[in-house]
Design an enzyme around this catalytic site. Structure first.
Site, short mmCIF file in Angstrom:
data_model
loop_
_atom_site.label_atom_id
_atom_site.label_comp_id
_atom_site.label_asym_id
_atom_site.label_seq_id
_atom_site.Cartn_x
_atom_site.Cartn_y
_atom_site.Cartn_z
N TYR A 16 -15.53 4.03 -3.73
CA TYR A 16 -14.93 5.22 -4.38
C TYR A 16 -14.26 4.85 -5.71
CZ TYR A 16 -11.30 8.85 -4.92
OH TYR A 16 -10.45 9.81 -5.41
N LEU A 38 -22.42 -2.68 0.42
CA LEU A 38 -22.71 -1.29 0.81
C LEU A 38 -22.25 -0.99 2.24
CD1 LEU A 38 -26.25 -0.89 -0.86
CD2 LEU A 38 -24.02 -0.31 -1.80
N PHE A 77 -12.45 -4.61 -5.81
CA PHE A 77 -12.16 -3.35 -5.10
C PHE A 77 -12.65 -3.37 -3.66
CE2 PHE A 77 -12.70 -2.42 -9.57
CZ PHE A 77 -11.67 -1.53 -9.85
N SER A 81 -9.60 -0.10 3.78
CA SER A 81 -8.35 0.47 3.25
C SER A 81 -7.73 1.56 4.12
CB SER A 81 -8.62 1.03 1.85
OG SER A 81 -9.55 2.08 1.93
N ASN A 96 -11.97 -9.38 6.27
CA ASN A 96 -12.59 -8.77 5.09
C ASN A 96 -11.68 -8.82 3.85
OD1 ASN A 96 -14.91 -7.17 4.10
ND2 ASN A 96 -13.34 -5.64 3.71
N THR A 121 -1.89 -2.20 -3.23
CA THR A 121 -1.58 -0.90 -2.61
C THR A 121 -0.09 -0.69 -2.43
OG1 THR A 121 -1.79 0.34 -0.55
CG2 THR A 121 -1.89 -2.02 -0.35
N TYR A 145 -3.11 -3.55 7.18
CA TYR A 145 -3.72 -3.34 5.86
C TYR A 145 -2.79 -3.82 4.75
CZ TYR A 145 -5.11 -0.80 1.68
OH TYR A 145 -5.43 -0.48 0.39
N ARG A 286 0.49 9.49 13.13
CA ARG A 286 -0.53 8.45 13.10
C ARG A 286 0.19 7.11 12.94
NH1 ARG A 286 -4.86 8.70 8.23
NH2 ARG A 286 -3.02 7.95 7.12
N1 UFG Z 1 -3.09 12.96 7.14
C1 UFG Z 1 -3.07 14.03 8.01
N2 UFG Z 1 -4.26 14.45 8.53
C2 UFG Z 1 -5.45 13.86 8.22
C3 UFG Z 1 -5.44 12.76 7.32
C4 UFG Z 1 -4.24 12.35 6.80
O1 UFG Z 1 -2.02 14.60 8.32
O2 UFG Z 1 -6.49 14.28 8.74
C5 UFG Z 1 -1.80 12.52 6.57
C6 UFG Z 1 -1.51 11.07 6.89
O3 UFG Z 1 -0.87 10.93 8.13
C7 UFG Z 1 -0.61 10.69 5.70
C8 UFG Z 1 -1.17 11.53 4.55
O4 UFG Z 1 -1.91 12.58 5.18
O5 UFG Z 1 0.69 11.07 5.95
C9 UFG Z 1 -2.09 10.77 3.64
O6 UFG Z 1 -3.05 10.09 4.46
P1 UFG Z 1 -4.34 9.37 3.87
O7 UFG Z 1 -5.10 8.85 5.04
O8 UFG Z 1 -5.04 10.27 2.91
O9 UFG Z 1 -3.72 8.19 2.99
P2 UFG Z 1 -2.66 7.07 3.38
O10 UFG Z 1 -1.34 7.46 2.76
O11 UFG Z 1 -2.66 6.76 4.82
O12 UFG Z 1 -3.26 5.80 2.67
C10 UFG Z 1 -3.76 5.82 1.34
C11 UFG Z 1 -4.84 4.77 1.26
C12 UFG Z 1 -4.26 3.44 1.53
C13 UFG Z 1 -3.07 3.20 0.62
C14 UFG Z 1 -2.08 4.30 0.69
C15 UFG Z 1 -1.01 4.08 -0.34
O13 UFG Z 1 -5.87 5.06 2.21
O14 UFG Z 1 -5.26 2.48 1.29
O15 UFG Z 1 -2.71 5.53 0.45
O16 UFG Z 1 -0.11 5.12 -0.43
F1 UFG Z 1 -2.45 2.06 0.98
#
Ligand code: UFG
Length: 329
Positions: A16, A38, A77, A81, A96, A121, A145, A286
């Site tokens: 991405y 990939l 990259f 993650s 990884n 991150t 992570y 989560r």
């Molecule tokens: N969330 C939901 N429902 C979902 C998916 C996510 O409520 O279906 C919430 C998560 O609990 C979190 C927020 O939305 O509170 C953001 O979640 P993401 O999974 O989109 O992103 P994260 O904050 O977990 O993590 C992302 C990247 C990481 C990075 C981080 C840094 O995936 O690699 O941002 O802030 F480290």
């Protein structure tokens, strides 16, 4: 950055953020070689540049690559993650993200390539003790992570001391959005990130979005994150590359928009952009999620003049929606 003819190895360039970087480097006149196995990347996201399908932990392949090309710098990259997944499969993350990066850095040192840009991150900070988070905030990751990314940062500092390897570690907050062309964007399988899932719910591809946790110590009880556009991330890398190539020292920068949005605010913004009602289901927290992550990006703004062009969430979601609709087509 002015037009340049530098040769850059982009490890994870079919992912991405990597794919947006490849575009930006090509626009800047760089010669780009992409190394990607990939596994989470996608050939569809590579519209130009040379792809080598392989593993960054493959020392023989790296020797061939570094032997065949005189790289001015490496951008890395290629990492897993997902915070949640890392809680359940820590060793996959250590292998990884950390062990394979050892192999990459070892090859760089042996082939005398001394400039490195690393995708770090916000997860290195853990639960913040002060907001916005500056780079000197204590690093106490709350998930594997974040631990793997912090371990790589420390390894980089040691490689600088021992081998003069100069690096920039860019601590991304929540990467989001897609290129304005709509030709590349976020493409994970399975998708776990909030904005693409919210957009799937908006378009009816899934029935609802689950909100993970409604009892966090935030204004509306849901987690707050700092969403930063993927092209703004790419632009920051370009500035960091320019600084390193001019002889800059190793440095760590945050990359965020400095604005925090709760999960519910993201959903509301997505409803405004898409004009659709997004069904929501409350779900448990989560594991591994900090309540609030909001960056101070003042350091990179001052040092390199970085200025995010996608300054608000609605603008970011609009580009993601554009990509989403093109994908649906
Ligand atoms: N969330 C939901 N429902 C979902 C998916 C996510 O409520 O279906 C919430 C998560 O609990 C979190 C927020 O939305 O509170 C953001 O979640 P993401 O999974 O989109 O992103 P994260 O904050 O977990 O993590 C992302 C990247 C990481 C990075 C981080 C840094 O995936 O690699 O941002 O802030 F480290």
């Amino acid at each position: 950055m002015p037009k340049t003819n530098k040769k850059i190895l982009v490890v994870g360039g079919a992912g991405y953020i990597g794919s947006h970087m490849v575009r930006r480097l090509l626009q800047a006149g760089c010669d780009v070689v992409i190394l990607d196995n990939l596994s989470t990347g996608n050939r569809k996201l590579i519209t130009d540049g040379e792809l080598v399908n392989g593993n960054l932990g493959d020392a023989c392949l790296l020797d061939k690559l570094f032997g065949a090309h005189k790289f001015d710098a490496v951008m890395h990259f290629a990492a897993f993650s997902q915070v949640g997944e890392s809680m359940h499969q820590p060793l996959t993350y250590y292998r990884n993200n950390l062990a394979e990066t050892v192999v990459l850095l070892d090859a760089m040192v042996r082939h005398n390539v001394k400039r490195f840009i690393f995708s770090s991150t916000a997860a290195v900070y853990g639960e913040p003790v002060a907001i916005p988070i500056t780079e000197d905030h204590p690093c106490m990751p709350t998930n594997p992570y974040g631990n793997t990314k912090l371990a790589v940062e420390r390894m980089l500092a040691d490689c600088d001391s021992a081998h003069g390897l100069k690096y920039t570690a860019l601590r991304y907050f929540n990467a989001a959005g897609a290129d304005d062309s709509g030709e590349i964007g976020e493409l994970h399988d399975p998708e776990t990130h909030l904005i693409p899932i919210v957009l799937k719910a908006a378009s009816g591809q899934i029935e609802h979005i689950q909100v993970f946790g409604n009892d966090y110590p935030t204004t509306d009880g849901t987690c707050i994150r700092d969403y930063v556009h993927v092209n703004d991330l790419a632009q920051a890398h370009l500035l960091a590359l320019d600084a390193l190539l001019r002889g800059g020292e190793s440095v760590v920068y945050n990359l965020g928009s400095s604005n925090g949005y709760s999960v519910r605010e993201v959903i509301a913004n997505a409803e405004a952009v898409t004009g659709k009602k997004i069904p929501v289901v409350e779900a448990p927290r989560r594991a591994g999620d900090p309540a609030i992550l909001v960056a101070s990006s003042e350091k990179i703004k001052r040092a390199l003049g970085w200025m995010p062009a996608y300054e608000n969430l609605e603008k970011i979601i609009r580009t993601a929606w554009n990509w989403h609709l093109k994908q649906a087509d």
